[in-house]
Motif scaffolding. Structure first.
Motif, PDB file in Angstrom:
ATOM      1  N   ASP A 122      47.119  21.040  -7.323  1.00  0.00           N
ATOM      2  CA  ASP A 122      46.089  20.050  -7.988  1.00  0.00           C
ATOM      3  C   ASP A 122      46.799  18.490  -7.609  1.00  0.00           C
ATOM      4  OD1 ASP A 122      44.869  21.907  -9.360  1.00  0.00           O
ATOM      5  OD2 ASP A 122      45.365  21.621 -10.977  1.00  0.00           O
ATOM      6  N   VAL A 123      45.845  18.169  -6.725  1.00  0.00           N
ATOM      7  CA  VAL A 123      46.466  17.116  -6.992  1.00  0.00           C
ATOM      8  C   VAL A 123      45.913  15.704  -7.782  1.00  0.00           C
ATOM      9  CG1 VAL A 123      46.628  14.829  -5.110  1.00  0.00           C
ATOM     10  CG2 VAL A 123      46.862  17.445  -4.338  1.00  0.00           C
ATOM     11  N   GLU A 178      39.252  15.597 -14.311  1.00  0.00           N
ATOM     12  CA  GLU A 178      39.969  16.191 -14.852  1.00  0.00           C
ATOM     13  C   GLU A 178      41.059  16.395 -14.046  1.00  0.00           C
ATOM     14  OE1 GLU A 178      37.532  17.737 -13.988  1.00  0.00           O
ATOM     15  OE2 GLU A 178      37.944  19.339 -12.283  1.00  0.00           O
ATOM     16  N   LEU A 179      41.134  15.476 -12.973  1.00  0.00           N
ATOM     17  CA  LEU A 179      42.708  14.945 -12.385  1.00  0.00           C
ATOM     18  C   LEU A 179      42.901  14.003 -12.058  1.00  0.00           C
ATOM     19  CD1 LEU A 179      42.101  18.524  -9.457  1.00  0.00           C
ATOM     20  CD2 LEU A 179      43.494  18.338 -11.699  1.00  0.00           C
TER      21      LEU A 179
END
Ligand SMILES: C[S@@+](CC[C@H](N)C(=O)[O-])C[C@H]1O[C@@H](n2cnc3c(N)ncnc32)[C@H](O)[C@@H]1O
Ligand code: NI
Ligand code: NI
Lengths: 164, 164
Positions: A55-56, A74-75
Motif C-alpha cells: 500500500d502507498v 483510506e490511504l
C-alpha cells in the motif's frame, strides 16, 4: 550556465531514478510505502504504477493533485506532517519499507529548516532495511546515506537506509 | 508503463532540446524572440540565459513567475494573446526570429482547440528563416514542421519554420 529549467529537469530525473532504485531495493519487504507531500501527484502516480505489492499511504495537508493521481481516502493521511508523522508511529508499529519526501517549496533555506525539524519525526518510522528518498538533505541520527543510482544528479536527491 | 512523472520529464527535456536547437539555428537573425506564456518562468530563464544577441519579449496574461524569472517591464506584453498577438503585427513589422509557446494546461482537448485558434495569430509574426517551438501541435498554413533534435521525444514538442 545552469538554468532553472536545467535544475528542474535534474530534480525530476533524480527523483525518478532514486524512486525506481529504492522501489526495486525494497521489493519483498511487507511494510507499506509512505509518500510525504502529494503536490501535483506526479511522483505518487509513478510510485503507484511501480509498486504492486504494498500500500502507498499519502501524507498531505491539503489534497490538490491532478484527478488521475488522487489517493483513495483510506490511504490518505490528512494533516500537517508535524502532527501526522508522530501519530503514525502508533498506527504503523512495523514502520514503512520506503518513505519518499518532497515537502519543500521554492525557498531553499526554509526547506532546510523544515528538513531538520522533520528528520527526527521520519526516522522512527523506517523499518530495518527500509529506504528513505528525499529531495532535501535530511538530518538523521541512525539512517545511513546511500550512493545515488546512475541517472541521479548529486545534491538533487538523497537516499538513506536503516541498517539496524 | 509510462507514468505522469515520465511524461512530464519527456516534456521538459523535449522543450529544452527544441529550444537549444532553435536558439542555435536562429542565431545571427536580428529580430526579437517571443515567449508566449511565462508561467513559472523556467523556460524564460533558460532562453534569457542562452540568448545574448536578441531581446526576449514575454506575452502573458498575469505575471506570477519565480522572482528570478520576471522579465523587465519594457519587454513584457501584458494581456490575452488572442488580443496581444494581432496587435504585435503592427509593433513588430519584421516579425520574430524565434517564437516559443507553452500556453496549455492539463486538458489536452482544450489545448488543441486553443492551438487551432491561436495558430493563425502566431503565423504572420514569424520572420522568414525563423522557428516556432510549441508544446502543442499547431495548425499553420505556410510554416513547415521540422524534424526534432536528438534529445526530444516525438509528440512532446513541435518545431515549425517559415521557409518563404
Ligand atoms: C513539491 S509538492 C510535492 C510534489 C510531488 N512530489 C509531485 O511530484 O507532484 C509539496 C507538497 O507537500 C505538501 N506539504 C508541505 N508541507 C507540508 C506539511 N507540513 N504537512 C503536510 N503536507 C505538506 C504541500 O501541500 C505540497 O502539496
Ligand atoms: Ni544550457
Ligand atoms: Ni517506469
Amino acid at each position: 550556465m545552469i538554468t532553472r529549467l536545467d535544475l528542474f529537469i535534474h530534480r525530476m530525473v533524480s527523483q525518478r531514478a532514486c524512486l525506481d532504485h529504492s522501489i526495486a531495493q525494497t521489493s519483498g519487504m511487507t511494510q507499506p510505502v509512505f509518500e510525504l507531500g502529494l503536490g501535483n501527484g506526479r511522483t505518487y502516480h509513478h510510485m503507484k504504477s511501480h509498486i504492486v505489492d504494498r500500500d502507498v499511504y499519502v501524507f498531505e495537508r491539503a489534497v490538490g493533485a491532478h484527478p488521475d493521481s488522487i489517493p483513495p481516502e483510506e490511504l490518505t493521511i490528512l494533516g500537517d506532517v508535524r502532527e501526522t508523522l508522530p501519530a503514525a508511529t502508533d498506527r504503523f508499529p512495523d514502520g514503512a519499507s520506503l518513505i519518499h519526501a518532497d515537502l519543500g517549496g521554492h525557498n531553499r533555506e526554509k526547506n532546510d529548516i523544515f528538513a531538520r525539524f522533520v528528520s527526527p519525526l521520519v526516522e522512527p518510522l523506517l523499518a530495518v532495511g527500509g529506504l528513505m528518498v528525499s529531495s532535501d538533505r535530511m538530518y538523521f541520527e541512525n539512517l545511513v546515506e546511500q550512493p545515488l543510482p546512475q541517472d541521479a544528479v548529486e545534491g538533487r536527491c538523497f537516499i538513506y537506509r536503516r541498517e539496524i
